[in-house]
Design a protein around this motif. Structure first.
Motif, PDB file in Angstrom:
ATOM      1  N   PHE A  86      41.526  38.470   5.458  1.00 52.31           N
ATOM      2  CA  PHE A  86      40.450  39.239   5.700  1.00 52.31           C
ATOM      3  C   PHE A  86      39.983  38.473   6.753  1.00 52.31           C
ATOM      4  O   PHE A  86      39.609  38.660   8.045  1.00 52.31           O
ATOM      5  N   GLN A  87      39.354  36.947   6.468  1.00 52.57           N
ATOM      6  CA  GLN A  87      38.496  36.580   7.899  1.00 52.57           C
ATOM      7  C   GLN A  87      39.469  35.750   8.724  1.00 52.57           C
ATOM      8  O   GLN A  87      39.082  36.171   9.580  1.00 52.57           O
ATOM      9  N   SER A 146      40.081  38.598  11.297  1.00 52.30           N
ATOM     10  CA  SER A 146      39.663  39.276  11.819  1.00 52.30           C
ATOM     11  C   SER A 146      38.727  38.270  12.654  1.00 52.30           C
ATOM     12  O   SER A 146      38.927  38.483  14.137  1.00 52.30           O
ATOM     13  N   ILE A 185      39.960  40.060  21.158  1.00 51.10           N
ATOM     14  CA  ILE A 185      39.058  40.977  21.990  1.00 51.10           C
ATOM     15  C   ILE A 185      38.002  39.808  22.793  1.00 51.10           C
ATOM     16  O   ILE A 185      38.120  40.517  24.477  1.00 51.10           O
ATOM     17  N   MET A 224      31.712  35.668   5.241  1.00 52.91           N
ATOM     18  CA  MET A 224      32.291  35.213   5.892  1.00 52.91           C
ATOM     19  C   MET A 224      32.482  36.543   6.769  1.00 52.91           C
ATOM     20  O   MET A 224      32.893  36.947   7.530  1.00 52.91           O
ATOM     21  N   ALA A 225      33.962  37.313   5.212  1.00 51.64           N
ATOM     22  CA  ALA A 225      34.440  38.473   5.945  1.00 51.64           C
ATOM     23  C   ALA A 225      33.113  39.592   6.653  1.00 51.64           C
ATOM     24  O   ALA A 225      33.194  40.165   7.563  1.00 51.64           O
ATOM     25  N   VAL A 237      31.901  38.661  10.282  1.00 56.10           N
ATOM     26  CA  VAL A 237      33.160  38.877  11.246  1.00 56.10           C
ATOM     27  C   VAL A 237      33.598  40.136  11.829  1.00 56.10           C
ATOM     28  O   VAL A 237      32.783  41.112  12.484  1.00 56.10           O
ATOM     29  N   ILE A 238      32.597  41.090  10.787  1.00 58.60           N
ATOM     30  CA  ILE A 238      33.958  42.562  10.257  1.00 58.60           C
ATOM     31  C   ILE A 238      32.741  43.402  11.055  1.00 58.60           C
ATOM     32  O   ILE A 238      32.310  43.975  11.325  1.00 58.60           O
ATOM     33  N   LEU A 263      32.461  42.475  14.211  1.00 56.51           N
ATOM     34  CA  LEU A 263      33.779  44.234  15.101  1.00 56.51           C
ATOM     35  C   LEU A 263      32.705  45.090  15.137  1.00 56.51           C
ATOM     36  O   LEU A 263      33.594  46.019  16.476  1.00 56.51           O
TER      37      LEU A 263
END
Lengths: 220, 87
Positions: free
Chosen positions: A124-125, A128, A135, B60-61, B64-65, B69
């Motif tokens: 996931f990290q 992304s 982007i 971390m997730a 970033v997300i 995002l």
């Protein structure tokens, strides 16, 4: 005014309930950490988070990938952009910065994917980070075509689900259990799943952004 | 050692207070652009909180997300909303 009052009462009730449940937890909390710790050498990786996500509860990750896939399909079916995506920003600074950052970000994504086996990190990290790189490239005004219309891009979006389904079918046929790896092969399967998931997550999240962004451009 | 624990306590208290304050500002501010910026800041602070809890994967997730995002997606949705108001 009445609705506000009712909302306040409900919020206070929810807060009291949550506070009570937190305070009434047994201390130290009896989690599943010990169970995971006992089984970790059978999982193929040494990072407990990756072991849970990709081995012990791999079907959770399978469902997560399906959710991402379905969300992209629904966003794509709602947007009706005819032309290819074009960026709104054309800044030389952004372009130069992108030139420096993109290789570093891709390297970082690869590192995150690799390090997930024994330290914090993972699909996931890494995925992304890949989509953030996309982007950045997109916003810098670089021309590149990664829209959903191409078969190759669609394949990249679906590849994680494909690999998941293939491996599930394989384990189901060979050992009659869904997504249960033998300890000797587990690390290979986990790496396959994670690599496919990284690519899919990266391309999916990037396309989610582009679908919304390019649509707004078309209305000019 | 004693001062280190005290500093950690002060940091955690400030962090928790900041998260609550930013959450309040996100929900109440009138300008949508400001709300999105507050939301991104909220995501960054939450990821620091995850880091303090020792959940570096989630941190971390989240950064970033949750902050990156989602912020970008919300901003592009805002651009689209503004275009729709003109028509």
């Amino acid at each position: 005014m009445m609705i506000r009052f009712v909302t306040l009462i409900l919020t206070l009730l929810l807060f009291t309930g949550l506070a009570y449940s937190v305070l009434s937890m047994s201390h130290p909390a009896q989690g599943l950490a010990r169970t995971v710790h006992l089984q970790i050498q059978n999982s193929g990786v040494s990072n407990p988070v990756t072991a849970v996500l990709m081995n012990f509860r791999a079907y959770d990750t399978l469902l997560e990938m399906s959710v991402l896939f379905i969300s992209l399909v629904s966003v794509y079916s709602l947007s009706h952009s005819k032309r290819g995506a074009k960026s709104l920003l054309h800044s030389p600074v952004l372009k130069r910065l992108g030139g420096i950052l993109v290789p570093i970000l891709l390297l970082l994504a690869a590192y995150l994917l690799w390090v997930g086996a024994h330290a914090p990190g993972g699909a996931f990290q890494a995925g992304s980070v890949i989509s953030a790189t996309g982007i950045l490239i997109f916003l810098s005004g670089w021309k590149f075509n990664l829209s959903v219309k191409h078969f190759f891009v669609r394949l990249l979006i679906a590849i994680s689900l494909l690999v998941f389904f293939l491996i599930s079918a394989g384990t189901l046929l060979l050992s009659h259990t869904l997504l249960e790896f033998s300890p000797t092969q587990a690390s290979v399967f986990i790496f396959l799943l994670e690599a496919a998931a990284t690519v899919s997550i990266g391309v999916t999240l990037f396309n989610l952004f582009v679908a919304v962004f390019s649509h707004s451009k078309d209305e000019n | 050692m004693e001062t280190l624990t005290l500093m950690k306590l002060v940091f955690d208290t400030l962090l928790a207070g900041a998260i609550l304050f930013i959450a309040y500002k996100t929900l109440t501010c009138k300008d949508l652009f400001q709300a999105i910026v507050f939301f991104i800041v909220f995501g960054l602070l939450i990821s620091v909180a995850w880091g303090r809890l020792g959940a570096y994967d989630v941190a971390m997730a989240e950064v970033v997300i949750g902050a990156g995002l989602t912020g970008a997606l919300l901003l592009s949705a805002l651009v689209k909303l503004k275009k729709m108001h003109i028509y």
